[in-house]
Write a protein that holds these residues in place. Structure first.
Motif, PDB file in Angstrom:
ATOM      1  N   ARG A 253       2.095  -3.227   8.372  1.00 44.58           N
ATOM      2  CA  ARG A 253       3.147  -2.691   7.523  1.00 44.58           C
ATOM      3  C   ARG A 253       3.937  -1.707   8.366  1.00 44.58           C
ATOM      4  NH1 ARG A 253       1.646  -2.580   1.515  1.00 44.58           N
ATOM      5  NH2 ARG A 253      -0.156  -3.975   1.373  1.00 44.58           N
ATOM      6  N   ASP A 257       5.827   2.534   5.225  1.00 34.86           N
ATOM      7  CA  ASP A 257       5.011   2.025   4.121  1.00 34.86           C
ATOM      8  C   ASP A 257       3.646   2.705   4.090  1.00 34.86           C
ATOM      9  OD1 ASP A 257       6.977   0.286   3.269  1.00 34.86           O
ATOM     10  OD2 ASP A 257       6.205  -1.410   4.431  1.00 34.86           O
ATOM     11  N   TRP A 258       3.047   2.859   5.276  1.00 30.88           N
ATOM     12  CA  TRP A 258       1.736   3.514   5.322  1.00 30.88           C
ATOM     13  C   TRP A 258       1.841   4.960   4.839  1.00 30.88           C
ATOM     14  CZ3 TRP A 258      -1.818   0.201   5.189  1.00 30.88           C
ATOM     15  CH2 TRP A 258      -1.883  -0.922   6.029  1.00 30.88           C
ATOM     16  N   THR A 260       3.911   6.081   2.628  1.00 29.66           N
ATOM     17  CA  THR A 260       4.037   6.011   1.182  1.00 29.66           C
ATOM     18  C   THR A 260       2.677   5.814   0.516  1.00 29.66           C
ATOM     19  OG1 THR A 260       6.264   5.096   1.370  1.00 29.66           O
ATOM     20  CG2 THR A 260       5.119   4.752  -0.713  1.00 29.66           C
TER      21      THR A 260
END
Length: 391
Positions: A253, A257-258, A260
């Motif tokens: 990812r 994203d990580w 988040t």
């Protein structure tokens, strides 16, 4: 590709290629076929005869190839075995000693000094232990053996090229059991394609010249996809309730994203939001956690063992100034015999785990995670006695 293959096949009808030396069977006949093939490739027959004159099968090479139990160790044990304070001190000492070489390496190939220092340490203890196996015997033995002939056979002809250039002695050249030569252990084809004269003496001497070895290793890493200015591995912390099924080398990812999802750096900051990465839990949710960036993939082109690759990448971060990992409290794992039982059961369930060897490699990890998800267990890809019993 198919068009090229088609025209190549038509050419074969006109000019048949020489028979390729196959693995197995009589060893002397195998060597004879190699010599015939070498001549057909354009090598001088007299040179070929001299090159293969004393070659022999080496049982010690096969024994070493079958005896790699160290890779069955879990990450924490394996890394503690390979990373000592002495190696850290020697790494720092060599970083100072060859500072100008590392500056050149970083400028020309974009590989940080910690990365090559880690390989140099693990492969030969900074050049002190380079192996005493006859390299030609090792390559021919492993090519004759039918376990991985496609990997080693081309290296024989690369060694022949080095011999014809005066850079390989079939009697005196020695190295690791798998045919690697020099301080950072490179195969003959890699030497031809990536060898660098780092000390300016007009030769590439990977056994005796640290500048040659370091710059050659860096060039090879660049050829394997290393991207300058990008990270490779970073220790992280995961929040409570993190989605463990999203972890593993086969899942990526963006760093954004990580973030988040609650991933944070244990120290410092994470890389740019648009860079892709994987979350790795080498010993499950209870052990250390890492974020592996795209440069981490280049390590697998150097060595296929997950535990070796992760340890080398982690040691490189230590040599670059990172703190020692937080070992955590991982759940008990499996011993070698239990791992083989697990792999056998996973195979029976239809999973591809590769060879049943007791080693927790990428395929076994993926299968473990899939079964954990099916059984409703924490899907951290870390096999435990509870999982084995459940299967």
């Amino acid at each position: 590709m198919r068009i090229l293959t088609y025209f190549f096949a038509l050419c074969l009808l006109v000019s048949p290629a020489p028979a390729r030396a196959e693995c197995g069977g009589d060893f002397n006949a195998f060597v004879s076929d190699l010599k015939t093939e070498a001549v057909a490739k354009g090598h001088d027959p007299a040179s070929v005869d001299r090159f293969f004159a004393g070659v022999r099968k080496d049982p010690a090479v096969l024994k070493a190839d079958r005896s790699q139990g160290v890779f069955q160790r879990p990450f924490l044990d394996f890394s503690c075995r390979l990373i000592s304070q002495n190696r850290i001190d020697n790494g720092q000492r060599n970083a100072r000693k060859y500072d100008a070489v590392f500056d050149r390496m970083e400028a020309e190939y974009g590989v940080p000094r910690g990365v090559l220092l880690a390989f140099w340490a693990f492969e030969t203890d900074f050049g002190a232990v380079q192996g005493d196996f006859n390299t030609l015997n090792a390559l021919v033995t492993l090519s004759h053996d039918c376990r991985r002939p496609a990997l080693f056979r081309p290296q024989i002809f690369a060694a022949l090229e080095l011999f014809e250039a005066g850079d390989f002695d079939p009697v005196r050249t020695t190295g690791a059991w798998a045919g690697e030569i020099g301080m950072v252990q490179m195969l003959p084809r890699d030497i031809i394609e990536n060898g660098v004269d780092g000390d300016g003496d007009g030769k590439v001497m990977l056994k005796t010249s640290a500048p040659d070895a370091l710059l050659s290793g860096a060039k090879m890493l660049q050829s394997l996809g290393w991207q300058a200015g990008q990270p490779w591995l970073q220790e992280i912390r995961l929040p409570q309730g993190f989605a463990l099924e999203t972890t593993g080398t086969d899942k990526t990812r963006t760093v954004g994203d990580w973030k988040t999802m609650g991933v944070t750096a244990r120290s410092g900051t994470l890389a740019a939001d648009d860079l892709r990465a994987s979350v790795l839990l080498p010993q499950g949710a209870g052990g250390p956690a890492f974020l592996a960036y795209p440069n981490f993939n280049a390590y697998f082109e150097w060595n296929q063992s997950f535990v070796y690759v992760l340890t080398a990448a982690y040691f490189a971060t230590r040599l670059e100034g990172a703190d020692r990992y937080d070992a955590g409290q991982p759940a008990n794992g499996l011993d070698g015999a239990q791992m083989k039982q697990l792999q056998t059961r996973l195979q029976a369930l239809g999973h591809d785990v590769g060879k049943v060897d007791g080693i927790l490699g990428a395929k076994t990890r993926a299968a473990v995670q899939a079964e954990q998800m099916r059984l409703g267990l924490p899907a951290d890809a870390w096999p435990t006695p509870a999982l084995l019993n459940a299967l």
